[in-house]
Structure formats: structure tokens, C-alpha cells
Design an enzyme around this catalytic site. Structure first.
Site, PDB file in Angstrom:
ATOM      1  N   LYS A 174      -0.524  -9.866  -6.471  1.00 56.20           N
ATOM      2  CA  LYS A 174       0.393 -10.867  -6.990  1.00 56.20           C
ATOM      3  C   LYS A 174       1.181 -11.471  -5.816  1.00 56.20           C
ATOM      4  O   LYS A 174       1.259 -10.814  -4.780  1.00 56.20           O
ATOM      5  CB  LYS A 174       1.325 -10.263  -8.034  1.00 56.20           C
ATOM      6  CG  LYS A 174       2.428  -9.367  -7.444  1.00 56.20           C
ATOM      7  CD  LYS A 174       3.481  -9.046  -8.475  1.00 56.20           C
ATOM      8  CE  LYS A 174       4.701  -8.473  -7.797  1.00 56.20           C
ATOM      9  NZ  LYS A 174       5.811  -8.120  -8.614  1.00 56.20           N
ATOM     10  N   GLU A 208      16.673  -1.692 -12.980  1.00 58.69           N
ATOM     11  CA  GLU A 208      16.872  -1.242 -11.596  1.00 58.69           C
ATOM     12  C   GLU A 208      18.362  -1.152 -11.334  1.00 58.69           C
ATOM     13  O   GLU A 208      19.124  -1.981 -11.819  1.00 58.69           O
ATOM     14  CB  GLU A 208      16.263  -2.248 -10.611  1.00 58.69           C
ATOM     15  CG  GLU A 208      14.772  -2.433 -10.771  1.00 58.69           C
ATOM     16  CD  GLU A 208      14.267  -3.551  -9.872  1.00 58.69           C
ATOM     17  OE1 GLU A 208      14.442  -3.455  -8.653  1.00 58.69           O
ATOM     18  OE2 GLU A 208      13.732  -4.525 -10.409  1.00 58.69           O
ATOM     19  N   LEU A 210       1.974  -4.521   3.696  1.00 60.58           N
ATOM     20  CA  LEU A 210       1.215  -3.930   2.595  1.00 60.58           C
ATOM     21  C   LEU A 210       0.100  -3.022   3.125  1.00 60.58           C
ATOM     22  O   LEU A 210      -0.084  -1.902   2.649  1.00 60.58           O
ATOM     23  CB  LEU A 210       0.606  -5.057   1.735  1.00 60.58           C
ATOM     24  CG  LEU A 210      -0.235  -4.613   0.545  1.00 60.58           C
ATOM     25  CD1 LEU A 210       0.644  -3.973  -0.522  1.00 60.58           C
ATOM     26  CD2 LEU A 210      -0.983  -5.794  -0.054  1.00 60.58           C
ATOM     27  N   ASP A 238       8.871 -12.229 -11.141  1.00 64.59           N
ATOM     28  CA  ASP A 238       8.693 -10.986 -10.401  1.00 64.59           C
ATOM     29  C   ASP A 238       8.258  -9.829 -11.316  1.00 64.59           C
ATOM     30  O   ASP A 238       7.468  -8.980 -10.914  1.00 64.59           O
ATOM     31  CB  ASP A 238      10.015 -10.638  -9.694  1.00 64.59           C
ATOM     32  CG  ASP A 238       9.856  -9.525  -8.678  1.00 64.59           C
ATOM     33  OD1 ASP A 238       8.806  -9.490  -8.008  1.00 64.59           O
ATOM     34  OD2 ASP A 238      10.780  -8.695  -8.540  1.00 64.59           O
ATOM     35  N   ARG A 272      -3.703 -12.248  12.818  1.00 66.64           N
ATOM     36  CA  ARG A 272      -3.626 -13.118  14.002  1.00 66.64           C
ATOM     37  C   ARG A 272      -3.421 -12.365  15.305  1.00 66.64           C
ATOM     38  O   ARG A 272      -3.847 -12.796  16.355  1.00 66.64           O
ATOM     39  CB  ARG A 272      -2.500 -14.136  13.822  1.00 66.64           C
ATOM     40  CG  ARG A 272      -2.937 -15.308  12.973  1.00 66.64           C
ATOM     41  CD  ARG A 272      -1.820 -16.247  12.758  1.00 66.64           C
ATOM     42  NE  ARG A 272      -0.676 -15.574  12.137  1.00 66.64           N
ATOM     43  CZ  ARG A 272       0.356 -16.191  11.618  1.00 66.64           C
ATOM     44  NH1 ARG A 272       0.436 -17.489  11.661  1.00 66.64           N
ATOM     45  NH2 ARG A 272       1.349 -15.521  11.055  1.00 66.64           N
ATOM     46  N   LYS A 331      18.671   3.249 -13.102  1.00 65.14           N
ATOM     47  CA  LYS A 331      17.259   2.934 -12.881  1.00 65.14           C
ATOM     48  C   LYS A 331      16.421   3.664 -13.930  1.00 65.14           C
ATOM     49  O   LYS A 331      16.498   4.888 -14.054  1.00 65.14           O
ATOM     50  CB  LYS A 331      16.838   3.391 -11.482  1.00 65.14           C
ATOM     51  CG  LYS A 331      15.361   3.141 -11.186  1.00 65.14           C
ATOM     52  CD  LYS A 331      15.022   3.617  -9.778  1.00 65.14           C
ATOM     53  CE  LYS A 331      13.532   3.631  -9.525  1.00 65.14           C
ATOM     54  NZ  LYS A 331      12.873   2.337  -9.689  1.00 65.14           N
ATOM     55  N   HIS A 360       4.038  -7.448 -14.950  1.00 71.29           N
ATOM     56  CA  HIS A 360       4.140  -6.042 -15.363  1.00 71.29           C
ATOM     57  C   HIS A 360       4.491  -5.892 -16.848  1.00 71.29           C
ATOM     58  O   HIS A 360       3.846  -5.133 -17.577  1.00 71.29           O
ATOM     59  CB  HIS A 360       5.179  -5.307 -14.519  1.00 71.29           C
ATOM     60  CG  HIS A 360       5.036  -5.556 -13.045  1.00 71.29           C
ATOM     61  ND1 HIS A 360       3.816  -5.535 -12.414  1.00 71.29           N
ATOM     62  CD2 HIS A 360       5.952  -5.847 -12.087  1.00 71.29           C
ATOM     63  CE1 HIS A 360       3.991  -5.791 -11.119  1.00 71.29           C
ATOM     64  NE2 HIS A 360       5.275  -5.987 -10.898  1.00 71.29           N
ATOM     65  N   ASP A 420      -2.246  -5.365 -10.433  1.00 68.36           N
ATOM     66  CA  ASP A 420      -0.888  -5.318 -10.972  1.00 68.36           C
ATOM     67  C   ASP A 420      -0.557  -3.838 -10.830  1.00 68.36           C
ATOM     68  O   ASP A 420      -1.100  -3.000 -11.563  1.00 68.36           O
ATOM     69  CB  ASP A 420      -0.866  -5.752 -12.442  1.00 68.36           C
ATOM     70  CG  ASP A 420       0.537  -5.720 -13.006  1.00 68.36           C
ATOM     71  OD1 ASP A 420       1.266  -4.748 -12.719  1.00 68.36           O
ATOM     72  OD2 ASP A 420       0.917  -6.651 -13.725  1.00 68.36           O
ATOM     73  N   HIS A 421       0.279  -3.503  -9.857  1.00 60.39           N
ATOM     74  CA  HIS A 421       0.367  -2.074  -9.513  1.00 60.39           C
ATOM     75  C   HIS A 421       0.933  -1.222 -10.657  1.00 60.39           C
ATOM     76  O   HIS A 421       0.781  -0.012 -10.662  1.00 60.39           O
ATOM     77  CB  HIS A 421       1.117  -1.850  -8.187  1.00 60.39           C
ATOM     78  CG  HIS A 421       2.574  -2.040  -8.291  1.00 60.39           C
ATOM     79  ND1 HIS A 421       3.171  -3.270  -8.226  1.00 60.39           N
ATOM     80  CD2 HIS A 421       3.586  -1.151  -8.452  1.00 60.39           C
ATOM     81  CE1 HIS A 421       4.471  -3.130  -8.357  1.00 60.39           C
ATOM     82  NE2 HIS A 421       4.756  -1.851  -8.491  1.00 60.39           N
TER      83      HIS A 421
HETATM   84  P1  NAD Z   1       3.203  -9.504   5.737  1.00 56.23           P
HETATM   85  O1  NAD Z   1       3.914 -10.767   6.080  1.00 56.23           O
HETATM   86  O2  NAD Z   1       3.764  -8.215   6.210  1.00 56.23           O
HETATM   87  O3  NAD Z   1       1.704  -9.590   6.264  1.00 56.23           O
HETATM   88  C1  NAD Z   1       0.963 -10.767   6.248  1.00 56.23           C
HETATM   89  C2  NAD Z   1      -0.312 -10.579   7.041  1.00 56.23           C
HETATM   90  O4  NAD Z   1      -1.020 -11.826   7.058  1.00 56.23           O
HETATM   91  C3  NAD Z   1      -0.101 -10.205   8.516  1.00 56.23           C
HETATM   92  O5  NAD Z   1      -1.112  -9.295   8.872  1.00 56.23           O
HETATM   93  C4  NAD Z   1      -0.299 -11.537   9.259  1.00 56.23           C
HETATM   94  O6  NAD Z   1      -0.748 -11.393  10.580  1.00 56.23           O
HETATM   95  C5  NAD Z   1      -1.373 -12.147   8.411  1.00 56.23           C
HETATM   96  N1  NAD Z   1      -1.430 -13.610   8.559  1.00 56.23           N
HETATM   97  C6  NAD Z   1      -0.479 -14.518   8.224  1.00 56.23           C
HETATM   98  N2  NAD Z   1      -0.910 -15.768   8.491  1.00 56.23           N
HETATM   99  C7  NAD Z   1      -2.173 -15.651   8.992  1.00 56.23           C
HETATM  100  C8  NAD Z   1      -3.162 -16.570   9.452  1.00 56.23           C
HETATM  101  N3  NAD Z   1      -2.947 -17.894   9.441  1.00 56.23           N
HETATM  102  N4  NAD Z   1      -4.352 -16.100   9.887  1.00 56.23           N
HETATM  103  C9  NAD Z   1      -4.595 -14.760   9.890  1.00 56.23           C
HETATM  104  N5  NAD Z   1      -3.704 -13.837   9.484  1.00 56.23           N
HETATM  105  C10 NAD Z   1      -2.505 -14.279   9.051  1.00 56.23           C
HETATM  106  O7  NAD Z   1       3.040  -9.523   4.150  1.00 56.23           O
HETATM  107  P2  NAD Z   1       2.786  -8.255   3.188  1.00 56.23           P
HETATM  108  O8  NAD Z   1       4.103  -7.702   2.755  1.00 56.23           O
HETATM  109  O9  NAD Z   1       1.812  -7.342   3.796  1.00 56.23           O
HETATM  110  O10 NAD Z   1       2.185  -8.945   1.888  1.00 56.23           O
HETATM  111  C11 NAD Z   1       0.889  -9.513   1.840  1.00 56.23           C
HETATM  112  C12 NAD Z   1       0.636 -10.046   0.435  1.00 56.23           C
HETATM  113  O11 NAD Z   1       0.681  -8.983  -0.507  1.00 56.23           O
HETATM  114  C13 NAD Z   1       1.697 -11.041  -0.042  1.00 56.23           C
HETATM  115  O12 NAD Z   1       1.079 -12.013  -0.844  1.00 56.23           O
HETATM  116  C14 NAD Z   1       2.625 -10.219  -0.894  1.00 56.23           C
HETATM  117  O13 NAD Z   1       3.257 -10.992  -1.916  1.00 56.23           O
HETATM  118  C15 NAD Z   1       1.653  -9.239  -1.509  1.00 56.23           C
HETATM  119  N6  NAD Z   1       2.298  -7.978  -1.882  1.00 56.23           N
HETATM  120  C16 NAD Z   1       2.892  -7.183  -0.929  1.00 56.23           C
HETATM  121  C17 NAD Z   1       3.459  -5.978  -1.305  1.00 56.23           C
HETATM  122  C18 NAD Z   1       4.096  -5.062  -0.289  1.00 56.23           C
HETATM  123  O14 NAD Z   1       4.440  -3.932  -0.668  1.00 56.23           O
HETATM  124  N7  NAD Z   1       4.257  -5.459   0.954  1.00 56.23           N
HETATM  125  C19 NAD Z   1       3.434  -5.592  -2.658  1.00 56.23           C
HETATM  126  C20 NAD Z   1       2.819  -6.416  -3.598  1.00 56.23           C
HETATM  127  C21 NAD Z   1       2.251  -7.604  -3.196  1.00 56.23           C
END
Ligand code: NAD
Length: 495
Positions: free
Chosen positions: A153, A221, A16, A240, A45, A348, A245, A182-183
Site C-alpha cells: 500500500k 492508537e 521496508l 491510512d 540507486r 492502544k 485494513h 495488506d499486512h
Molecule cells: P524508503 O524511502 O526507505 O525506500 C525507498 C527505496 O526506493 C530506496 O531503496 C531508494 O533507493 C529506492 N528508490 C527511490 N527512487 C528510486 C529510483 N528512481 N530508482 C531506483 N531506486 C529508487 O521507503 P520504504 O519505507 O522502504 O517504503 C517503500 C514502499 O513501501 C513505500 O511505497 C511505502 O509506502 C511502502 N510501505 C513501507 C512500509 C515500511 O514499514 N517502511 C510499510 C508499508 C508500506
């Protein structure tokens, strides 16, 4: 207008942050909402150096396609120099002490006046721990600066778990400091709903039970679950797409007109709208909500959900939901709102159809059974953006015949390209303290309460999945849902 702030991004090495947050922050920098008085601490980490972090941030900008055509080639490097990396395990108290030290140093160095935005780009199970440590280890600013928390979310799996999550952060942050993304609320066509409704006497005066027959919302979709099977198996279409949304869109379409267009008035009206959605009994929920899961397509060229990589071959997870909600908000009291979302559907499209009531008197009728064609206003959200108004007009020279025509407005590709990405707009709003496009806890909780009844009703029975073919518009029961009310879906593409 620019704003000084320190961003602390938890999950700074994640998907993200890389795909959305860094490019969005860069755009804000390029447009001047962030000037030289800002800093970002990325924490996760992995043991990264600041130099490595700068390279990652620059490549995120490049991958987002934001490095071309710029006159100042140094801008991404200059921007990245504001980023600091701190290796951090969210459970380890000592790290928060180090984080506070760095935050205080950067505050001083960039003259940030104590303004802090904490962005939790991590799984929600960490939210409570982080929020608790931020407070206990005095990372929250005490002076005149602001503390804001941005979270993503999923906000729980049902009302009890959402409440637990909310309770876990509300000990450290007040509701007005929490920005729940909520994007969909960051998408311009969704934001234009209020403008269309309340900025036009034409639509404002017609937006009531006397003139609207029903409202339809479709988020369809054409793709399947793709590489998200692991997540999807624990979520499904209801969690989801619907609870968040779609329910947000429902509130924007059914709310009463706020006296003033600001975040407080809008929020109150949205909460009221959700509270006025009829709460079903389980029997009603079974009748008015349809779930589905895609099978292979008719030619057997696309896999069914249960055969996709990463899914259970007996999975009962729904990839489709259709439902009927009934609003009891005064203006629209009794008007049904039909909602629908699904994967592997024919086409879509995200669109909203406002179906107006027909005039009972058709003075042009050749015989008594001849009805006027219904007027429909369609709001196209994506991939098209714009409106279509369907109305009747005289056609042909022989006699007086009416036929429907479509008045179309579509944003051009150039216009669409100028609209900021949802994340850019939302982060800018959070930076400026504008909560208009964020979900309030009462909205989230009420949406869960409405959906929990449906979930409980569904959980009483084993679904007969798969029940729709890839490439169709979902299970037959979703068509029947409207047919039972003497209606049909406006959006009904043929494969
Ligand atoms: P990801 O798994 O790519 O990233 C998770 C991050 O958390 C990493 O930087 C990891 O190092 C860090 N992390 C995990 N455990 C840790 C710990 N114990 N201590 C410190 N850091 C720790 O996940 P993501 O896709 O970036 O998503 C993050 C959140 O955003 C999720 O809740 C996801 O549901 C939400 N989200 C993501 C997107 C997207 O487009 N990726 C969209 C909407 C919502």
C-alpha cells in the site's frame, strides 16, 4: 516444503527492505522454506558492492533481534551470500538489460527453474514504469517458472487513482500473479476470524441477523503522528487505516461461508461482502461518518496534531474516523458494522466486538423494565491476542440474580513469540503461490468506491478541528453515532 525462487527487490536499500523483508526472508531460510536454491537481487540507486550488501543484510537480521541463541553462527553469513546488489535507476532501460543478465545467471547458478518474485518496496508512482520495463526487457520468465509481483500500500488515493495504478501494472502481470500486501491480513488473529466463524457450530449458527445486533471494530492508537507527519499530511486516517485494513476486516466478518476454504472461494465471498455494503449518498455519508483531529491533552502536556513537527498549522487532515456501515449480505442483512480508528486515543487496542441480540423475554426480571445484559464476543487482535465471551450467570445465594462474567482466552507471551511476523507469513504465502491473505483488485476497488463517497461528502465542508483531546476516545459525535441507534461502544476505556 521449500521453494526455489529468485527475488528481485526494488528499493533494496530502503526502510521496508531493511526492517521487514530481510529478517522475514532469513526466518524462512532458517525454517527451511528457502534452502540453498534461492537468490536475491537487491536494486536501488545507491552504488553498493555485493560485500557491502551482505553486511547490510546481516545487520538487518541482527537489528531484528534474530541473531541470538542460534547454534549455527554462520547462518546469517551463509544466507547473505545469496544476495546480489545491482545499482539501478528505475527509469533507465539499460539497467533492466543488466538486471536480466544477472537474473539469468543466478537462475542458472542456483537452478531456480525460472521462478521469479518481483517485490516493489518503492513508492507506487514507480510501479507502472517498473512493471512495463520488466515486460519489455524480458525479465519475466517464459518457461515453466512463475512470475509473481508483490506490492505494498498505498494502492491509490481514491478509486480513479487506484484504477490508474492497477492498469499500469496489469499490462505486465495478470491478477493471479499480483500479491497486494495488506499486512493486517498477515496477522494471525485476523486470519483466525474465518476459523472462529466457520470452525465452530456455536458461532456459525449464531452469525446472522437473527442473533447479531451489531458489530464493532476498533483500531485505536495511543501514539500521535510521531515522525510520519510528512506522509500523514497527504493521507489521513481514512486512507491510512479505513479503506484498507478496516474494510478487509469488515469483509472477513460479514462474508457468507465459502463452500471450501481456499483462496478462490474466500476471495469471491469477500468481494461479495464488500459489494453488499450499502453505498451511501453524500447526505448519508455526512450523517454516518465522523472525522476528528486531536488537540492537546487536558493538562496540555501533549501537542495537538497541528502543532506537531511537519504538519500544517491549519491542517484539515483527520486523525480519527468513526463510521457506520450497513451490510446487505443475506445472512447479516441490515446489521450495522460500526468502525473506529484514531491516533492519541485513551488506549492502544485493536479489537472486534460482536454484540448479540438480547432475548426479549427475561424470565428472571423482577420488573418488566429489567433487561438481560447483552452477550458480547470480543476478538482481541493486538496488543492482546485472544477472545473474551461475556455472558450472564447466577451469582450470590440470596434469590436468583444474574451477573455478567467474562470467559477469557489470551495467548501467552511464549505463544505470541512463536507466531511468525506478518511479513514472514505473507512472503512465505507468495513463495508458495497462496493468495488467501492478499487483497484482490476487486476488494481494493470496492473499498475505495465506498470510501470515496465519504471523502467527497467531507470535502464539501471545512472541519472544525481540533475536535478531540489527546487521551480521549475521540470526538463526542462518535459516541452520539451509536447513541442515536440506542447503542454504545463496547470498548470504552477510561483514561
Ligand atoms: P524508503 O524511502 O526507505 O525506500 C525507498 C527505496 O526506493 C530506496 O531503496 C531508494 O533507493 C529506492 N528508490 C527511490 N527512487 C528510486 C529510483 N528512481 N530508482 C531506483 N531506486 C529508487 O521507503 P520504504 O519505507 O522502504 O517504503 C517503500 C514502499 O513501501 C513505500 O511505497 C511505502 O509506502 C511502502 N510501505 C513501507 C512500509 C515500511 O514499514 N517502511 C510499510 C508499508 C508500506
Amino acid at each position: 516444503m521449500n521453494q526455489k525462487a529468485l527475488f528481485i527487490i526494488f528499493g533494496g536499500t530502503g526502510d521496508l527492505a531493511y526492517r521487514k523483508l530481510y529478517p522475514a526472508l532469513f526466518n524462512l531460510y532458517e525454517k527451511g522454506y528457502l534452502k540453498e536454491d534461492f537468490a536475491v537481487i537487491g536494486t536501488a540507486r545507491r552504488p553498493w558492492s555485493n560485500d557491502h550488501y551482505h553486511e547490510v543484510v546481516m545487520s538487518a537480521i541482527e537489528d531484528a533481534g534474530r541473531d541470538s541463541g542460534r547454534t549455527n553462527d554462520d547462518l546469517p553469513r551463509k544466507f547473505a551470500s545469496h544476495f546480489y546488489y545491482q545499482s539501478h535507476n528505475v527509469d533507465d532501460v539499460d539497467h533492466y538489460v543488466a538486471l536480466r543478465k544477472l537474473a539469468d545467471e543466478l537462475d542458472e547458478k542456483y537452478d531456480l527453474q525460472g521462478n521469479r518474485i518481483f517485490y516493489l518496496a518503492m513508492a507506487p508512482r514507480f510501479f507502472g514504469t517498473i512493471a512495463g520495463h520488466l515486460k519489455d526487457q524480458a525479465l519475466l520468465t517464459k518457461g515453466n517458472g512463475f512470475n509473481r509481483l508483490i506490492i505494498e500500500k498505498p494502492f491509490g488515493r481514491d478509486y480513479p487513482s487506484a484504477k490508474e495504478l492497477n492498469d499500469s501494472i496489469s499490462g505486465s502481470f495478470k491478477e493471479e500473479q499480483i500479491f497486494r500486501i495488506d499486512h493486517y491480513l498477515g496477522k494471525e488473529p485476523i486470519q483466525s476470524i474465518a476459523g472462529l466463524r466457520f470452525g465452530n457450530a456455536l458461532f456459525n449458527s449464531l452469525w446472522n441477523k437473527e442473533h447479531i445486533d451489531n458489530i464493532q471494530i476498533t483500531l485505536s492508537e495511543s501514539l500521535g503522528v510521531e515522525e510520519r507527519a510528512g506522509y500523514y499530511e497527504t493521507a489521513g486516517a481514512m486512507r491510512d487505516m479505513v479503506q484498507n485494513h478496516i474494510m478487509q476486516i469488515v469483509s472477513l466478518l460479514t462474508m457468507e461461508r465459502p463452500d471450501v476454504f481456499d483462496s478462490e472461494h474466500l476471495r469471491d465471498k469477500k468481494i461479495e461482502a464488500l459489494e453488499n455494503i450499502q453505498m451511501y449518498t453524500k447526505e448519508e455519508a455526512k450523517k454516518y461518518f465522523i472525522r476528528g483531529q486531536y488537540g492537546a491533552d487536558e493538562a496540555n502536556t501533549q501537542l495537538g496534531y497541528r502543532d506537531e513537527e511537519g504538519t500544517d498549522n491549519q491542517s484539515t487532515v483527520e486523525t480519527f474516523v468513526a463510521g457506520k456501515l450497513i451490510t446487505h449480505n443475506p445472512s447479516l442483512d441490515g446489521v450495522p458494522v460500526y468502525i473506529r480508528t484514531g491516533k492519541r486515543l485513551t488506549k492502544k487496542s485493536t479489537q472486534i466486538n460482536i454484540v448479540f441480540k438480547n432475548d426479549d423475554q427475561n424470565i428472571f426480571a423482577k420488573d418488566a423494565s429489567e433487561k438481560l445484559k447483552t452477550n458480547v464476543l470480543t476478538m482481541h487482535i493486538e496488543p492482546d491476542q485472544g477472545f473474551t465471551l461475556e455472558f450472564n450467570t447466577k451469582t450470590g445465594n440470596q434469590g436468583y440474580n444474574l451477573s455478567p462474567v467474562h470467559l477469557r482466552y489470551r495467548k501467552t507471551a511464549t505463544e505470541k513469540a512463536q507466531i511468525p511476523d506478518a511479513y514472514e507469513g505473507l512472503i512465505r504465502d507468495a513463495l508458495m503461490g497462496n493468495k488467501t491473505n492478499f487483497a484482490h483488485w476487486h476488494e481494493v476497488s470496492q473499498a475505495w468506491k465506498i470510501m470515496d463517497v465519504v471523502r467527497e461528502a467531507w470535502d464539501e465542508e471545512e472541519p472544525a478541528f481540533p475536535n478531540y483531546a489527546s487521551g480521549s476516545m475521540g470526538p463526542e459525535a462518535a459516541m452520539q453515532l451509536l447513541a442515536d441507534d440506542g447503542r454504545k461502544w463496547v470498548f470504552n476505556p477510561r483514561s
